[in-house]
Structures are given as structure tokens and as C-alpha cells.
Motif scaffolding. Structure first.
Motif: not given
Ligand code: 13P
Ligand code: SF4
Length: 328
Positions: A39, A41, A55-56, A78-79, A127, A129, A143-144, A190, A213, A215, A229-230, A283
């Protein structure tokens, strides 16, 4: 970490400090036919050794289509769990099983089942997440990147519960004009941005675009020149003519932004504590050393009950099909 590795003790399994971990990881990936998904992050060095960074949504799509025998997930629980749900017969590894998520934790299955029972005529959009138990209680995952389109694809009269992120939910409700029933969850990363410090930073850098973002909390989003989203934030910084950006999301994304646009300036939006930037503690539990140990020993592994895999796969596959139909 599996018990055998724990019994050995951390020092015994620590890689030799003289090893070139980048080269070793490349070698292990080839030997074991493994794919490393990361990811945005994650730390820059993990992103640099990954086969796919995203991104997710992007990560779930990659997990769905990979032909690798082993998926190593540089992200949070969760990913990796989502990757396992999509690949029940593959080995899915997470370098640190403690890499959780405050947002997923803010939605316990029992309380959510009771909440859902109070709204029997509602469709549940969750979501990504969230835990597999919450996914199993949901009709569609989002997802976002695709939440607004997924809600828009449903009939106007359809009643909807949106869980677990109330900030993303409020943003989606605003964008779609729908009255969503929101679960009261949020992301610790966030939610911590300081409105006051961001306003001051914008005054100091009037030329900079402020991007955020979804969130983030509503007052922060109201200030934003762009919300996404990211992946969407990264793409925006590549295409937009501005040369500096204040970025309100986890700081790991700055690595790709700086790599893609070396002549642009990226300023992390400040949180309301004494830190200058905003890292997700979950992360950032992953390190290059843990990644190496994890792939070498093929542990810790994500394991799940077949019945939970089956129940949670349905809403994820629904999201992937809808996303493909939107061209995402
Ligand atoms: P995205 O990956 O959908 O941008 O979400 C960010 C996030 O918080 C992932 O944990
Ligand atoms: Fe969870 Fe927030 Fe960390 Fe993403 S950034 S993993 S939503 S705590």
C-alpha cells in the motif's frame, strides 16, 4: 509470527545486517513465485521493492488476478485478509500480524449485527477497511476509489447503511445527495489533522493546492481543492499544473508523489499533536527486515475458516464486478 519463529526468538531470526535485503527479497520472490503487494502508506524502501503499489482497490484487483503461489502483503490485516478471501488456495503472508486498523476496530461484529437488525430494509455498503466478519454482514464492499459510483449505481429509493467510516460516509452522502445511515467509525490517522495548522500552512504557501483523503473530517474536506483516494491524489499531483501541494493523508504517499513529480513540492498536512507529519502506526509496523523474515520463513500466514471466506467473498466480488463496469 508463528509459534516456531517466536520460540526461536527475534534475535535468532533477524537477518544478517550485511545482507542486501533488496537483492535477497528479489531472489526469494523469484524462487518462491511470490508477489509483493504494497500500500502507498508503507515506507519508501518497501514500496521500492514491491511488485505492485496501490490503494485498497488496486491492491484487491491485483490480488484477484495474480498467478503467484504466495502473496506477501505489505499493508494491514484487513488488506491481507481480503487477498486471502480472493485466493483461498494461496498462501497469504503479512509481515506483522499486529498491523491492524483503528477504523476496522471501530466496528465490532456483534454491535454491527444489532445495528443492521435495527434497519432491516437497508442495503449494507461497507468500506473495505473492516474485518471479514463485517464484510460477511455486508451486501457490497467499496473503497475510497469507487464508493460514490457504487452508491450512485443503486436505485434512488434504496435505503443504505454505510459502514464503518462516518467521514467517508458523510462525503459520499454529500456527493450523491443520498441520506445514508452511518456507522460511527473513523480512522485515527485521518481524524487527527489540525484545521488551525492547515489554515496557517495555506497562508504561508498560497500557491500550494490543498488535497485530502475522504477519510478526513468535514471541516478539513471543506478546505480542499481536491478530494480523492490515495491513487486519485497521486494522479492529481501528476496532472495538475500546480507545483506545490499540501497533502492531507498518511505521509507514505509522498514517496510516490515525489518520485513521479521530482520538480514539485509536497508538504504533509500537520496533525494536532507535536509531530510534523502523520504516520499510520499500524502500516508502519512493517519493515524491510520483517518482510524478508516473513518471505524466507513463509510466516506469519493469514488463515481463515472456509465459511467466513465464502460469506465475505460475495460482497467483495460484487465490488470488483461493479468497479470493472465503471472502468475502474
Ligand atoms: P485507500 O487505499 O482507498 O486510499 O484508503 C486509504 C486507507 O486508509 C487505507 O488504509
Ligand atoms: Fe486504518 Fe487509518 Fe491506518 Fe488506513 S490509515 S490502516 S484506515 S488506521
Amino acid at each position: 509470527m508463528n509459534p516456531t519463529l517466536l520460540e526461536k526468538g527475534w534475535l535468532e531470526i533477524m537477518p544478517d545486517p550485511t545482507l542486501d535485503l533488496f537483492a535477497e527479497l528479489e531472489k526469494l520472490k523469484k524462487e518462491k513465485n511470490a508477489i509483493l503487494l504494497a500500500h502507498y502508506y508503507q515506507d519508501g524502501d518497501i514500496q521500492d521493492v514491491a511488485d505492485f503499489i496501490g490503494d485498497s482497490l488496486g491492491l484487491a484487483q491485483q490480488a484477484e488476478k495474480t498467478k503467484a503461489d504466495i502473496i506477501v502483503f505489505a499493508g494491514v490485516h484487513f488488506m491481507a485478509e481480503t487477498a486471502k478471501i480472493l485466493n483461498p488456495n494461496k498462501k497469504v503472508l503479512l509481515p506483522d500480524l499486529k498491523a491492524g486498523c483503528s477504523l476496522a476496530d471501530s466496528c465490532p461484529p456483534d454491535s454491527f449485527a444489532a445495528f443492521k437488525a435495527q434497519h432491516p430494509d437497508h442495503l449494507v455498503i461497507s468500506y473495505i477497511n473492516c474485518t471479514a466478519d463485517i464484510k460477511a454482514l455486508s451486501d457490497i464492499i467499496c473503497t475510497s476509489s469507487n464508493a460514490v459510483q457504487i452508491v450512485n449505481s443503486l436505485p434512488k429509493e434504496q435505503k443504505i447503511i454505510f459502514a464503518p467510516d462516518k467521514n467517508l460516509g458523510r462525503y459520499v452522502a454529500q456527493q450523491t445527495g443520498r441520506n445514508l445511515v452511518l456507522w460511527d467509525g473513523s480512522c485515527m490517522v485521518h481524524e487527527i489533522f489540525s484545521l488551525e495548522k492547515i489554515v496557517r500552512l495555506k497562508q504561508q504557501h498560497p500557491e500550494a493546492k490543498f488535497i485530502a483523503h475522504p477519510e478526513c473530517e468535514a471541516p478539513i474536506l471543506e478546505l480542499a481543492d481536491y478530494i480523492g483516494s490515495t491513487t486519485a491524489l497521486l494522479n492529481y499531483t501528476k496532472k495538475d499544473s500546480a507545483t506545490s501541494f499540501i497533502v492531507a493523508t498518511e505521509t507514505g504517499i509522498l514517496h510516490q508523489m515525489e518520485k513521479s513529480s521530482p520538480n514539485k513540492t509536497f508538504i504533509p498536512a500537520p496533525p494536532n499533536n507535536n509531530c510534523a507529519c502523520n504516520d499510520c502506526p499500524h502500516m508502519k509496523l512493517n519493515t524491510l527486515e520483517k518482510l524478508y523474515i516473513c518471505l524466507k520463513h513463509e510466516a506469519p500466514e493469514i488463515t481463515m475458516e472456509a465459511s467466513l471466506i465464502e460469506a465475505s467473498a460475495r460482497p467483495i466480488r460484487c465490488m470488483l464486478e461493479l468497479s470493472a463496469s465503471f472502468g475502474l
